[in-house]
Design a protein around this motif. Structure first.
Motif, mmCIF file in Angstrom:
data_model
loop_
_atom_site.group_PDB
_atom_site.id
_atom_site.type_symbol
_atom_site.label_atom_id
_atom_site.label_comp_id
_atom_site.label_asym_id
_atom_site.label_seq_id
_atom_site.Cartn_x
_atom_site.Cartn_y
_atom_site.Cartn_z
ATOM 1 N N MET A 120 36.480 -1.324 -32.122
ATOM 2 C CA MET A 120 37.067 0.017 -31.979
ATOM 3 C C MET A 120 38.541 -0.032 -32.366
ATOM 4 S SD MET A 120 37.144 2.596 -28.687
ATOM 5 C CE MET A 120 35.497 3.239 -28.972
ATOM 6 N N ARG A 156 48.132 3.334 -30.457
ATOM 7 C CA ARG A 156 49.095 2.957 -29.417
ATOM 8 C C ARG A 156 50.243 3.960 -29.419
ATOM 9 N NH1 ARG A 156 50.357 -2.785 -31.809
ATOM 10 N NH2 ARG A 156 50.542 -1.361 -33.581
ATOM 11 N N GLN A 193 40.381 4.249 -29.711
ATOM 12 C CA GLN A 193 40.807 4.152 -28.317
ATOM 13 C C GLN A 193 42.307 4.406 -28.240
ATOM 14 O OE1 GLN A 193 40.271 0.285 -26.601
ATOM 15 N NE2 GLN A 193 41.249 0.820 -24.661
ATOM 16 N N VAL A 194 42.752 5.162 -27.238
ATOM 17 C CA VAL A 194 44.172 5.473 -27.068
ATOM 18 C C VAL A 194 44.756 4.623 -25.946
ATOM 19 C CG1 VAL A 194 45.867 7.274 -26.560
ATOM 20 C CG2 VAL A 194 43.785 7.840 -27.835
ATOM 21 N N THR A 195 45.887 3.977 -26.208
ATOM 22 C CA THR A 195 46.636 3.264 -25.172
ATOM 23 C C THR A 195 48.034 3.846 -25.086
ATOM 24 O OG1 THR A 195 47.438 1.515 -26.663
ATOM 25 C CG2 THR A 195 45.320 1.148 -25.562
ATOM 26 N N ALA A 241 42.239 11.349 -25.812
ATOM 27 C CA ALA A 241 41.274 10.251 -25.690
ATOM 28 C C ALA A 241 39.855 10.750 -25.891
ATOM 29 C CB ALA A 241 41.426 9.578 -24.328
ATOM 30 N N ARG A 242 39.543 11.925 -25.327
ATOM 31 C CA ARG A 242 38.185 12.479 -25.473
ATOM 32 C C ARG A 242 37.900 12.865 -26.920
ATOM 33 N NH1 ARG A 242 39.322 14.767 -20.392
ATOM 34 N NH2 ARG A 242 40.169 16.650 -21.378
ATOM 35 N N VAL A 250 42.492 1.121 -32.270
ATOM 36 C CA VAL A 250 43.373 1.494 -31.165
ATOM 37 C C VAL A 250 44.563 2.288 -31.697
ATOM 38 C CG1 VAL A 250 44.830 0.653 -29.289
ATOM 39 C CG2 VAL A 250 42.696 -0.538 -29.826
ATOM 40 N N GLN A 274 37.569 9.444 -29.113
ATOM 41 C CA GLN A 274 36.547 8.451 -28.770
ATOM 42 C C GLN A 274 35.328 8.505 -29.695
ATOM 43 O OE1 GLN A 274 34.986 8.708 -24.770
ATOM 44 N NE2 GLN A 274 34.394 6.550 -24.760
#
Length: 290
Positions: free
Chosen positions: A1, A5, A33-35, A24-25, A3, A28
């Motif tokens: 996945m 950032r 993926q969100v950090t 994030a929704r 990312v 996805q």
């Protein structure tokens, strides 16, 4: 996945997206993926961005100018509208300082290279003063708050929500806000390599930010509650700062007005030799369609 950032601050519109989970929704299903990484002010956020430790972030005007002057690999991709009421020069309530001219020979704290610096520079100029007429004390907002309340500094330039916190829970009096001194915009920036290889993510990111800002403007009470949970700042402080965020929640791609304001700050800093060389802010703009 993959990312994404994101770097953010206590004042960041990204906090709404983090608290509500919108971004994030949405990402996805795309395998993204969100950090999140939180910073005390713009300069350390931009250091992380330039080093490739984060991909995008949100900062005020001055940090990007300082970073560009050092050839940092960053680009603009969005902005807010002006919000000069959300930054201020504060003094203790019982201070003898009543005018900007009274700052001569006083200790004035602000985060070096932050968006509080244009306020200090321009406010001093309006009073016929220069930076050399004060003693700058370079502190990040949490340390500056301690110094302010213990009497180790005479004045403090800072933005919301730190500004609101000093009003609500501290002993602060407003000497001047940004009106007439600084537009105080937010800018959305990306690592230049990330922007070049992930250009398709940027328009959606701005749309999400604009939507979050519109929601916050329409629901200031709920926005304060969301932000309190995300930032651990008391709701009564955020209720004050949210009422002042009218411009900073209006997000768009980079516009002519934003670039003009940025160039004025850059030219002022070059003239005062606060940056090592003149710069053209247009050189690091990525055009993003709405």
């Amino acid at each position: 996945m993959k990312v994404l950032r994101i770097g953010l601050q206590k004042s960041s519109t990204f906090n709404i997206l983090r608290a509500r989970g919108d971004l994030a929704r949405r990402l996805q299903p795309q395998g993204v993926q969100v950090t999140w990484a939180e910073f005390t002010s713009g300069p350390p956020l931009l250091e992380a961005l330039a080093a490739g430790k984060i991909d995008v972030g949100e900062v005020g005007d001055a940090p990007v100018i300082f970073a560009q002057s050092k050839n940092a690999p960053i680009v603009y991709f969005g902005q807010s509208q002006p919000n000069p009421e959300a930054v201020a020069l504060l003094v203790p309530k019982d201070s003898s300082i009543r005018t900007l001219a009274d700052l001569r020979n006083k200790k004035v704290a602000f985060a070096k290279g932050s968006s509080a610096q244009p306020l200090v520079v321009n406010a001093l100029a309006k009073a016929g003063l220069k930076l050399s007429d004060i003693t700058p004390v370079y502190l990040q907002p949490p340390e500056a708050r301690v110094a302010f309340e213990s009497g180790k500094i005479d004045a403090w330039a800072v933005w919301d929500p730190f500004y609101a916190a000093a009003q609500v829970g501290g002993n602060a009096r407003v000497l001047a806000n940004g009106r007439g001194h600084t537009p105080f915009r937010l800018f959305f920036v990306a690592n230049s390599d990330f922007a070049a290889t992930n250009a398709s993510l940027l328009p959606g990111l701005l749309r999400d930010l604009r939507s979050a800002g519109q929601w916050a403007l329409a629901n200031p009470g709920r926005s304060a509650d969301f932000l309190s949970k995300a930032t651990k700042i008391p709701v009564d402080v955020l209720e004050v700062s949210e009422r002042r965020r009218l411009g900073r929640y209006q997000v768009s791609p980079i516009q002519t007005g934003g670039l003009r304001d940025q160039q004025q700050v850059a030219d002022t800093f070059a003239r005062l030799k606060l940056i090592p060389k003149p710069i053209n802010v247009n050189d690091i703009v990525v055009n993003v369609k709405n």
